[in-house]
Design a protein around this motif. Structure first.
Motif, mmCIF file in Angstrom:
data_model
loop_
_atom_site.group_PDB
_atom_site.id
_atom_site.type_symbol
_atom_site.label_atom_id
_atom_site.label_comp_id
_atom_site.label_asym_id
_atom_site.label_seq_id
_atom_site.Cartn_x
_atom_site.Cartn_y
_atom_site.Cartn_z
ATOM 1 N N ILE A 235 0.665 -1.260 -0.312
ATOM 2 C CA ILE A 235 -0.222 0.131 -0.101
ATOM 3 C C ILE A 235 0.469 1.506 0.443
ATOM 4 O O ILE A 235 1.246 1.078 1.094
ATOM 5 N N LEU A 236 0.600 2.060 -1.484
ATOM 6 C CA LEU A 236 1.663 3.020 -1.624
ATOM 7 C C LEU A 236 1.025 3.836 -1.221
ATOM 8 O O LEU A 236 -0.342 3.843 -1.179
ATOM 9 N N LYS A 237 1.286 4.884 -1.002
ATOM 10 C CA LYS A 237 0.351 6.499 -0.266
ATOM 11 C C LYS A 237 0.903 8.050 -1.218
ATOM 12 O O LYS A 237 2.163 8.021 -0.936
ATOM 13 N N SER A 238 -0.030 8.376 -1.241
ATOM 14 C CA SER A 238 0.255 9.748 -2.405
ATOM 15 C C SER A 238 0.577 10.698 -0.691
ATOM 16 O O SER A 238 0.145 9.982 0.947
ATOM 17 N N ASP A 239 0.903 12.399 -1.002
ATOM 18 C CA ASP A 239 1.205 12.680 0.087
ATOM 19 C C ASP A 239 0.129 13.743 0.619
ATOM 20 O O ASP A 239 0.222 13.764 1.730
ATOM 21 N N THR A 240 -1.078 13.406 -0.440
ATOM 22 C CA THR A 240 -2.384 14.471 0.288
ATOM 23 C C THR A 240 -3.048 13.418 0.951
ATOM 24 O O THR A 240 -4.118 13.320 1.824
ATOM 25 N N ALA A 241 -3.004 11.751 0.900
ATOM 26 C CA ALA A 241 -3.833 10.481 0.762
ATOM 27 C C ALA A 241 -3.773 10.271 2.791
ATOM 28 O O ALA A 241 -2.389 10.723 2.868
ATOM 29 N N MET A 242 -4.340 10.170 3.418
ATOM 30 C CA MET A 242 -3.652 9.572 4.658
ATOM 31 C C MET A 242 -4.676 8.238 4.941
ATOM 32 O O MET A 242 -5.065 7.696 4.668
ATOM 33 N N ASN A 243 -3.419 8.021 5.332
ATOM 34 C CA ASN A 243 -3.262 5.708 6.062
ATOM 35 C C ASN A 243 -3.873 6.539 7.848
ATOM 36 O O ASN A 243 -2.705 6.557 8.381
ATOM 37 N N ARG A 244 -5.083 5.065 7.550
ATOM 38 C CA ARG A 244 -5.740 6.266 8.980
ATOM 39 C C ARG A 244 -5.717 4.238 9.860
ATOM 40 O O ARG A 244 -5.961 4.212 10.728
ATOM 41 N N ILE A 245 -4.856 3.653 9.059
ATOM 42 C CA ILE A 245 -4.843 1.837 10.167
ATOM 43 C C ILE A 245 -4.558 1.970 10.776
ATOM 44 O O ILE A 245 -3.718 2.706 11.256
ATOM 45 N N THR A 246 -5.201 1.206 11.799
ATOM 46 C CA THR A 246 -4.708 1.211 13.255
ATOM 47 C C THR A 246 -3.469 -0.128 13.512
ATOM 48 O O THR A 246 -3.676 -1.136 12.381
ATOM 49 N N GLY A 247 -2.825 -0.034 14.711
ATOM 50 C CA GLY A 247 -2.398 -1.368 14.708
ATOM 51 C C GLY A 247 -2.886 -2.881 14.743
ATOM 52 O O GLY A 247 -2.992 -3.776 14.239
ATOM 53 N N ASP A 248 -3.775 -2.584 15.508
ATOM 54 C CA ASP A 248 -4.911 -4.029 15.748
ATOM 55 C C ASP A 248 -5.194 -4.275 14.634
ATOM 56 O O ASP A 248 -5.719 -5.256 14.558
ATOM 57 N N GLU A 249 -5.889 -2.991 13.807
ATOM 58 C CA GLU A 249 -6.419 -3.791 12.264
ATOM 59 C C GLU A 249 -5.179 -4.257 11.115
ATOM 60 O O GLU A 249 -5.564 -5.178 10.897
ATOM 61 N N LEU A 250 -4.540 -3.761 11.465
ATOM 62 C CA LEU A 250 -3.499 -4.387 10.353
ATOM 63 C C LEU A 250 -3.079 -5.616 11.510
ATOM 64 O O LEU A 250 -2.861 -6.899 10.507
ATOM 65 N N GLY A 251 -2.844 -5.976 12.542
ATOM 66 C CA GLY A 251 -2.567 -6.738 13.789
ATOM 67 C C GLY A 251 -3.272 -8.234 13.136
ATOM 68 O O GLY A 251 -3.036 -9.230 12.986
ATOM 69 N N ARG A 252 -4.905 -7.262 12.547
ATOM 70 C CA ARG A 252 -6.147 -8.831 12.475
ATOM 71 C C ARG A 252 -5.570 -9.180 11.008
ATOM 72 O O ARG A 252 -5.832 -10.252 10.998
ATOM 73 N N PHE A 253 -5.636 -7.551 10.176
ATOM 74 C CA PHE A 253 -5.058 -8.551 9.005
ATOM 75 C C PHE A 253 -4.211 -9.914 9.005
ATOM 76 O O PHE A 253 -4.417 -10.806 8.078
ATOM 77 N N VAL A 254 -2.507 -9.469 9.275
ATOM 78 C CA VAL A 254 -2.395 -10.377 8.991
ATOM 79 C C VAL A 254 -2.134 -11.320 9.747
ATOM 80 O O VAL A 254 -1.835 -12.635 9.682
ATOM 81 N N ALA A 255 -2.699 -11.846 10.925
ATOM 82 C CA ALA A 255 -2.582 -12.565 11.361
ATOM 83 C C ALA A 255 -4.007 -13.753 10.820
ATOM 84 O O ALA A 255 -3.988 -15.113 10.217
ATOM 85 N N ASP A 256 -4.812 -13.145 9.718
ATOM 86 C CA ASP A 256 -6.140 -13.780 9.226
ATOM 87 C C ASP A 256 -5.162 -14.003 8.341
ATOM 88 O O ASP A 256 -5.950 -14.932 7.749
ATOM 89 N N LYS A 257 -4.325 -13.466 7.027
ATOM 90 C CA LYS A 257 -4.218 -13.573 6.261
ATOM 91 C C LYS A 257 -3.166 -14.513 5.741
ATOM 92 O O LYS A 257 -1.865 -14.607 6.201
ATOM 93 N N ARG A 258 -3.240 -16.060 5.873
ATOM 94 C CA ARG A 258 -2.552 -16.974 6.481
ATOM 95 C C ARG A 258 -1.460 -17.201 5.209
ATOM 96 O O ARG A 258 -0.612 -18.408 5.451
ATOM 97 N N CYS A 259 -1.624 -16.770 4.717
ATOM 98 C CA CYS A 259 -0.541 -16.621 3.438
ATOM 99 C C CYS A 259 -0.128 -15.386 2.632
ATOM 100 O O CYS A 259 0.780 -15.679 1.941
ATOM 101 N N LEU A 260 -0.123 -14.482 3.267
ATOM 102 C CA LEU A 260 0.538 -13.503 3.187
ATOM 103 C C LEU A 260 1.561 -13.575 3.320
ATOM 104 O O LEU A 260 2.580 -13.892 4.378
ATOM 105 N N LYS A 261 2.452 -13.069 2.517
ATOM 106 C CA LYS A 261 4.496 -12.940 2.670
ATOM 107 C C LYS A 261 4.895 -12.108 2.294
ATOM 108 O O LYS A 261 5.893 -11.875 3.213
#
Lengths: 602, 159
Positions: A235-261
């Motif tokens: 996920i790349l981001k331009s200067d004007t965009a904001m990334n609002r993802i929190t640590g918890d949300e990221l953690g959940r995503f990573v834990a659920d995606k069993r083949c994410l390398k």
């Protein structure tokens, strides 16, 4: 991981010229924050292998020098004028470390990677009995249509699908077969745009999103839902965009995606802290991190990590315990990159205390509190490093001595830019002692940053009496480098350099940006393979001297006129456009490259 | 265009080709084998008499062979080739179409890619309607189908 080499070297200096189109060059513009982006060519490692994981940190773009910084640095240098070491120079560069991926910089077209038709054809499509279309349909034969549509960017394919039934079918097949997608999400994208695109390609394995609109957890949920086989996400981001993802949300995503390398994300200032648990994750890049509280990296198969912290001063991340945890859980790490102003010797000790048997690339940049003692610790714990980047640290020539002592059999890349306490003798020592060296970055080392005042105009006249003793080693310096393997050398900003002799037959890229005092008559380049020389901010005469030297080399190699004896006994001399005689006899259809060396001044 | 001998070729063996409109061409083997079908013929030793190509007209075949010759030349540099290709493919639609068909039929991979890329470039940035007009394609969707496919392929910024 490839980083953008040239960008850093050119744009950090006040007088430097950024390479981006529309980039600004004046000192005054540095007050503005922001990232500059540029084209991502194969980066600093100088080794153009695809997929090569070169863990090299590059700083690019916006110069974030605020007046307060300047004041404090002047104060520091005044008080320490009698000491033998200098404090690191003010951070004139904003290291929005951009990694050079082979990303289309053309913002209109983001190329989707659709596979070869053979991979996706159903039985019925393989029969091309009638290669010619029915004249009334006005379309193309099936095989051609696939070849055409697969070259369209994702949005083009969406339009193509609406043309007629045949096109819709082919587009559908392409989507289903798509394994890789690179998508730019515009600022005013319709809600659900990404979702609707992702739903077309359930087989997606690699996804790269360039967000120009804000991104939050709903995007993650959408990705998690639509791409069950996702292995590489960015996920790349331009200067004007904001990334609002929190640590918890990221953690959940990573834990659920069993083949994410592989997970790469920019703009991570809202993470706050995270617990990442994944046995599949092997690459993790997070940038713009800020004030992380708890961090747990429960990723036993992690091989590459890159953590870049934001430049803000009040970052409260406890780097030492973070690195401690990293070392404990992620024992398979091979490449580590960390960029933070708060890097210090204790962080290094936490790292060397870990048992990272496979560590080959280590990059700890911007840490002015990293010292020669840190080098000693690194050298004794990890003697097999292939890349070492301690740019922005306080190491001195004796640290260099240690490096040359321990790493000559493995080290091929050494980066020591913005290290104020190393000297030209140190640099020369490196080139003499490290036979495997292919890339060396000594930008902004042989210089006195406190005298870098572009408003004072050309500094050709040195008033020697005004230079204090401690600074004598920063002016009128000479470098003689003879090395068989060196491919990329950067001496950007070395304004204390006035003579340079290079005999490096493998050198491809030489960066002399802002080598303001390099004397045109004290320059000798004997590097037959040189492809580019960067000379922005240099004197006109120097640029001319460079140009004439590199073209001399070029001409010298062109004195080969192969001739061929024809069957009738006549001899035809062919004036070639290529450099070496042997390709003439080459049976293969080899495209001959004409090696011209480009002198780049902007 | 008749025989295309380039000074670099040493084999001297030529293939005879006959287009749909009975134009004959003689071409060096090394040039002709850019086309996979000729390559197999040469390898299998089947090259007596002119090879009939009922699906390619003389004008197109001449162009294609010219391209093949350029690409078979070992002295040409990559830069020059790219420039040549850019000029070569910058043709009007009818010619482009013929080139595409010929490259497909003769199985000349690089030329096919070049032509497809050009067509793709002509599609980029156009609306479905514009694409139809450019290539003279009939819209065979019913109104309901058209709406359905529009929804399915919603553009980022609107209809």
């Amino acid at each position: 991981m490839q980083h953008h080499y040239h960008h850093r070297s050119q744009s950090h200096l006040s007088a430097g010229v950024p390479t981006t189109p529309g980039g600004e060059t004046q000192f005054a513009s540095e007050a503005k924050l922001g990232k500059k982006r540029g084209s991502y060519n194969c980066g600093r490692c100088g080794l153009p292998k695809k997929g090569h994981s070169c863990h090299v940190a590059i700083t690019t773009a916006a110069i974030e020098s605020t007046p307060t910084h300047a004041d404090s640095s002047v104060a520091i240098s005044a008080t320490s004028s009698l000491s033998t070491t200098r404090p690191p120079p003010l951070r004139q560069h904003c290291s929005n470390l951009r990694r050079a991926l082979s990303f289309d910089d053309d913002v209109e077209d983001v190329r989707g990677g659709f596979p070869e038709p053979e991979a996706a054809y159903d039985e019925e499509d393989l029969q091309f009995d009638d290669p010619f279309p029915d004249p009334d349909s006005g379309g193309f034969p099936p095989g051609c249509l696939w070849e055409i549509l697969r070259r369209l960017p994702p949005v083009g394919l969406l339009a193509a699908a609406r043309v007629c039934k045949g096109w819709r079918e082919t587009a559908r097949k392409l989507w289903r077969a798509a394994e890789e997608l690179r998508l730019r999400v515009p600022a005013r994208a319709q809600v659900g745009f990404v979702g609707s695109v992702l739903q077309k390609c359930p087989g997606l394995v690699r996804l790269s999103l360039r967000m120009e609109s804000d991104v939050d957890a709903t995007m993650l949920a959408c990705i998690a839902f639509s791409c069950p086989n996702l292995e590489f996400m960015e996920i790349l981001k331009s200067d004007t965009a904001m990334n609002r993802i929190t640590g918890d949300e990221l953690g959940r995503f990573v834990a659920d995606k069993r083949c994410l390398k592989s997970l790469k994300m920019e703009g991570c200032s809202n993470l706050g802290g995270f617990v990442l648990c994944s046995s599949s994750l092997s690459t993790l890049w997070l940038s713009d991190l800020f004030s992380l509280s708890k961090t747990v990296f429960n990723c036993p198969n992690l091989k590459e990590i890159s953590l870049e912290f934001s430049r803000q001063q009040n970052d409260s991340t406890d780097l030492t315990s973070m690195v401690d945890g990293l070392g404990r859980y992620c024992t398979r790490l091979q490449n580590i990159h960390m960029a933070s102003l708060r890097l210090s010797h204790s962080v290094v000790l936490a790292l060397t205390g870990a048992q990272l048997r496979w560590l080959r690339m280590l990059s700890l940049v911007l840490g002015s509190e990293i010292t020669d003692a840190s080098v000693a610790a690194i050298a004794s714990s990890y003697p097999n490093l292939e890349l070492l980047d301690l740019s922005g640290s306080s190491i001195s020539d004796s640290g260099i001595g240690m490096i040359c002592n321990v790493f000559p059999e493995t080290l091929s890349r050494l980066l020591l830019a913005l290290c104020p306490n190393i000297t030209s003798s140190g640099i020369q020592f490196v080139t003499a002692q490290l036979p495997l060296l292919e890339l060396m970055d000594c930008g902004m080392t042989i210089c006195d940053p406190n005298s870098e005042n572009p408003l004072a105009g050309e500094s050709n006249d040195w008033e020697l009496k005004n230079i204090s003793k401690t600074k004598l080693h920063l002016v009128h310096q000479k470098l003689i480098i003879k090395h068989n393997r060196l491919k990329k050398l950067s001496l950007w900003g070395c304004s204390g350099l006035d003579a340079l002799y290079l005999n490096c037959p493998e050198l491809n890229d030489l960066n002399l940006n802002s080598c303001k005092n390099l004397h045109p008559e004290r320059l000798l380049l004997q590097c037959g393979n040189l492809e580019s020389v960067h000379a922005s901010g240099c004197q006109e005469l120097l640029i001319e001297a460079i140009e004439s030297q590199v073209s001399n080399d070029f001409l010298a190699m062109e004195n080969v006129l192969p001739c061929k004896r024809l069957a009738d006994g006549s001899k035809r001399v062919h004036v070639p456009h290529f450099l070496s005689a042997q390709s003439y006899d080459d049976d293969k259809k080899q495209r001959v490259k004409r090696q011209r060396c480009n002198v780049l001044v902007r | 265009m008749s025989s295309s001998s380039s000074p670099m070729q040493s084999t001297g063996r030529k293939l005879k080709l006959k287009s749909k409109d009975d134009e004959t061409f003689e071409v060096e083997e090394a040039v002709a084998v850019k086309s996979q079908i000729f390559k197999y013929m040469v390898e299998d030793g089947v090259s007596n008499g002119p090879i009939p190509l009922p699906n390619v007209n003389g004008k197109t075949l001449a162009r294609v062979l010219q391209w093949c010759q350029k690409h078979a030349d070992p002295t040409i540099t990559e830069d020059e080739l790219n420039k040549y290709d850019a000029g070569f493919i910058d043709v009007d639609q009818a010619v482009l179409y013929d080139l595409l068909m010929a490259a497909n039929y003769l199985n000349i991979e690089e030329l096919l890619k070049l032509a497809c890329m050009r067509v793709a470039d002509m599609i980029k940035g156009k609306s479905p309607d514009e694409i139809r007009r450019t290539f003279n394609i009939k819209n065979d969707f019913t109104p309901e189908e058209e709406e359905e496919v529009r929804k399915e392929n919603a553009w980022a910024l609107g209809p």
